[in-house]
Design an enzyme around this catalytic site. Structure first.
Site, PDB file in Angstrom:
ATOM      1  N   LYS A 108     -59.693  29.710  35.529  1.00  0.00           N
ATOM      2  CA  LYS A 108     -58.508  30.174  34.782  1.00  0.00           C
ATOM      3  C   LYS A 108     -57.241  29.427  35.167  1.00  0.00           C
ATOM      4  O   LYS A 108     -56.300  29.382  34.392  1.00  0.00           O
ATOM      5  CB  LYS A 108     -58.309  31.678  34.976  1.00  0.00           C
ATOM      6  CG  LYS A 108     -59.381  32.490  34.280  1.00  0.00           C
ATOM      7  CD  LYS A 108     -58.940  33.922  34.078  1.00  0.00           C
ATOM      8  CE  LYS A 108     -59.958  34.673  33.238  1.00  0.00           C
ATOM      9  NZ  LYS A 108     -59.705  36.095  33.185  1.00  0.00           N
ATOM     10  N   LYS A 189     -69.614  31.498  28.397  1.00  0.00           N
ATOM     11  CA  LYS A 189     -69.945  32.921  28.311  1.00  0.00           C
ATOM     12  C   LYS A 189     -69.104  33.579  27.226  1.00  0.00           C
ATOM     13  O   LYS A 189     -68.011  33.098  26.911  1.00  0.00           O
ATOM     14  CB  LYS A 189     -69.724  33.593  29.661  1.00  0.00           C
ATOM     15  CG  LYS A 189     -68.274  33.762  30.051  1.00  0.00           C
ATOM     16  CD  LYS A 189     -68.093  34.606  31.302  1.00  0.00           C
ATOM     17  CE  LYS A 189     -66.601  34.771  31.541  1.00  0.00           C
ATOM     18  NZ  LYS A 189     -66.193  35.164  32.851  1.00  0.00           N
ATOM     19  N   LYS A 192     -63.766  38.323  26.054  1.00  0.00           N
ATOM     20  CA  LYS A 192     -62.889  39.043  25.132  1.00  0.00           C
ATOM     21  C   LYS A 192     -61.611  38.294  24.829  1.00  0.00           C
ATOM     22  O   LYS A 192     -61.016  38.464  23.790  1.00  0.00           O
ATOM     23  CB  LYS A 192     -62.581  40.467  25.601  1.00  0.00           C
ATOM     24  CG  LYS A 192     -62.283  40.659  27.067  1.00  0.00           C
ATOM     25  CD  LYS A 192     -61.935  42.119  27.356  1.00  0.00           C
ATOM     26  CE  LYS A 192     -62.639  42.662  28.566  1.00  0.00           C
ATOM     27  NZ  LYS A 192     -62.374  41.928  29.816  1.00  0.00           N
TER      28      LYS A 192
HETATM   29  P1  TYM Z   1     -64.277  42.253  32.689  1.00  0.00           P
HETATM   30  O1  TYM Z   1     -63.364  43.174  31.974  1.00  0.00           O
HETATM   31  O2  TYM Z   1     -64.087  40.807  32.514  1.00  0.00           O
HETATM   32  O3  TYM Z   1     -65.739  42.608  32.287  1.00  0.00           O
HETATM   33  C1  TYM Z   1     -66.265  43.923  32.339  1.00  0.00           C
HETATM   34  C2  TYM Z   1     -67.728  43.825  32.709  1.00  0.00           C
HETATM   35  O4  TYM Z   1     -68.437  43.070  31.735  1.00  0.00           O
HETATM   36  C3  TYM Z   1     -69.165  42.011  32.364  1.00  0.00           C
HETATM   37  N1  TYM Z   1     -69.193  40.866  31.442  1.00  0.00           N
HETATM   38  C4  TYM Z   1     -70.305  40.285  30.990  1.00  0.00           C
HETATM   39  N2  TYM Z   1     -71.600  40.543  31.202  1.00  0.00           N
HETATM   40  C5  TYM Z   1     -72.486  39.754  30.570  1.00  0.00           C
HETATM   41  N3  TYM Z   1     -72.153  38.748  29.755  1.00  0.00           N
HETATM   42  C6  TYM Z   1     -70.864  38.448  29.503  1.00  0.00           C
HETATM   43  N4  TYM Z   1     -70.539  37.447  28.685  1.00  0.00           N
HETATM   44  C7  TYM Z   1     -69.869  39.233  30.145  1.00  0.00           C
HETATM   45  N5  TYM Z   1     -68.515  39.205  30.118  1.00  0.00           N
HETATM   46  C8  TYM Z   1     -68.125  40.202  30.935  1.00  0.00           C
HETATM   47  C9  TYM Z   1     -68.391  41.706  33.628  1.00  0.00           C
HETATM   48  O5  TYM Z   1     -69.202  41.094  34.587  1.00  0.00           O
HETATM   49  C10 TYM Z   1     -67.932  43.091  34.048  1.00  0.00           C
HETATM   50  O6  TYM Z   1     -68.918  43.749  34.809  1.00  0.00           O
HETATM   51  N6  TYM Z   1     -62.398  42.290  37.297  1.00  0.00           N
HETATM   52  C11 TYM Z   1     -63.299  42.985  36.401  1.00  0.00           C
HETATM   53  C12 TYM Z   1     -62.949  44.436  36.268  1.00  0.00           C
HETATM   54  C13 TYM Z   1     -62.798  45.139  37.564  1.00  0.00           C
HETATM   55  C14 TYM Z   1     -63.841  45.613  38.386  1.00  0.00           C
HETATM   56  C15 TYM Z   1     -63.200  46.220  39.502  1.00  0.00           C
HETATM   57  C16 TYM Z   1     -65.222  45.596  38.300  1.00  0.00           C
HETATM   58  C17 TYM Z   1     -61.616  45.449  38.148  1.00  0.00           C
HETATM   59  N7  TYM Z   1     -61.870  46.099  39.318  1.00  0.00           N
HETATM   60  C18 TYM Z   1     -63.928  46.784  40.512  1.00  0.00           C
HETATM   61  C19 TYM Z   1     -65.950  46.152  39.320  1.00  0.00           C
HETATM   62  C20 TYM Z   1     -65.304  46.756  40.423  1.00  0.00           C
HETATM   63  C21 TYM Z   1     -63.218  42.341  35.026  1.00  0.00           C
HETATM   64  O7  TYM Z   1     -62.222  41.761  34.689  1.00  0.00           O
HETATM   65  O8  TYM Z   1     -64.288  42.603  34.245  1.00  0.00           O
END
Ligand code: TYM
Length: 321
Positions: A108, A189, A192
């Site tokens: 990023k 990947k 969003k």
């Molecule tokens: P985020 O919002 O990017 O994604 C949420 C969850 O979706 C999974 N994910 C995917 N899985 C499979 N294929 C994809 N293309 C894909 N894109 C996203 C992510 O792995 C995630 O599990 N930092 C985290 C949110 C967060 C968090 C935490 C998670 C904040 N604090 C504490 C666990 C524990 C995030 O931005 O996820």
């Protein structure tokens, strides 16, 4: 045993979030589990405050619409004071090198004119999210596993330096759909906040939109429906999506599908079916703001209650407070 995970409202929830993560959160667990909208994580790059508020609300509705019990959800910023206090302690437990080598930070920040400090330290806030309530397991997609590893390292280091305060967590990734790819650009990947949304299926997309996106999915010139992720990433991605929806291994779902056209239609049908109830429930919730506010308020109280004792113990051990 406590499971915890979050989703960042930096955009609208997409199919990768759902199949790789959110669906697992709804499936199993205990009432100690916590799932949250990580709105503070959406501030690490330029954003619009009004839009963030709307997206946070939508993400909360998607979590509930996906079947996560209302007793298990909250919004991160509702316990901001506890989390930022713990984040500081953890920043002083973490090294610069540890955050600078995070893959997501490198991706990023590459080529960016300015980089917000929060983009660098964001995995430390994420460690605070995980460690504050004492989560044992963190169900995430593959891209978040490295951040959970950091939380694990920080918990161990604090415990051995200052005294036992933290449960050492571990990441849990699903067997299939841990990394769903963009339908229009299968080398990356699905995300969003992708600049081009042609290959991103959103959880709340209407069925005809979902079908259109699958029809336009990028494949290859092999004309073979086989699960070979390295050679045929676009085709393998659809087989993985279909596998996640049907519960059969990706190699098996390929049997009986003899053209890319059929693969696209079959996968689109399965996704539309998979998301139908989620979308309906989410839209009902979005139409009832008072109910969403009520769920959010009780979630905030519960989460604050959960974090209180550990934060007190941590500050005492750290020699502050
Ligand atoms: P985020 O919002 O990017 O994604 C949420 C969850 O979706 C999974 N994910 C995917 N899985 C499979 N294929 C994809 N293309 C894909 N894109 C996203 C992510 O792995 C995630 O599990 N930092 C985290 C949110 C967060 C968090 C935490 C998670 C904040 N604090 C504490 C666990 C524990 C995030 O931005 O996820």
């Amino acid at each position: 045993m406590t499971r915890l995970s979050g989703a960042t409202p930096s955009g609208r929830a997409q199919l990768g979030n759902y199949l790789g993560a959110i669906r697992q959160w709804a499936r199993e667990g205990t009432d100690d589990d916590l799932y949250f909208v990580s709105d503070m994580h959406a501030m690490t790059t330029a954003y619009n405050p009004q839009r963030l508020r709307a997206l946070s609300r939508e993400m909360l509705a998607v979590l509930l619409g996906s079947g996560i019990k209302p007793e298990r959800v909250f919004v991160q910023s509702d316990i901001a004071s506890q989390l930022t206090a713990l984040t500081w302690v953890l920043e002083c437990t973490c090294t610069f090198g540890e955050v600078a080598r995070m893959i997501q930070f490198k991706e990023k920040s590459a080529g960016a004119k300015t980089v917000r400090l929060g983009l660098l330290t964001y995995p430390v806030l994420m460690a605070a999210d995980i460690l504050l309530p004492g989560a044992d397991e963190v169900p995430v997609g593959e891209d978040q596993a490295q951040h959970v590893e950091l939380a694990r390292a920080l918990a161990r280091r604090f415990n051995s330096t200052y005294g036992e305060a933290f449960v050492v967590p571990k990441a849990v990734t699903p067997k299939v759909a841990a990394r769903i790819r963009d339908l229009a650009a299968p080398e990356r990947k699905m995300a969003k906040s992708a600049r081009d949304e042609a290959g991103v299926v959103f959880v709340l997309d209407a069925p005809d939109m979902i079908r259109r996106k699958f029809r336009r999915a990028v494949t290859d010139g092999f004309e073979r429906v086989e699960y070979r992720p390295d050679e045929q990433p676009g085709v393998a991605n659809m087989l993985e999506i279909l596998s996640a929806c049907t519960g059969q291994p990706p190699q098996d779902v390929a049997d009986g599908i003899d053209s890319y056209r059929v693969l696209k239609e079959t996968t689109a049908d399965a996704v539309i079916e998979e998301l139908r109830a989620v979308r309906n429930r989410t839209e009902d919730l979005l139409a009832d703001p008072a109910e969403l506010d009520r769920i959010r308020a009780t979630g905030a109280e519960r989460a604050a209650e959960r974090g209180h004792h550990r934060l007190a113990a941590v500050t005492r051990l750290a020699g502050i407070g």
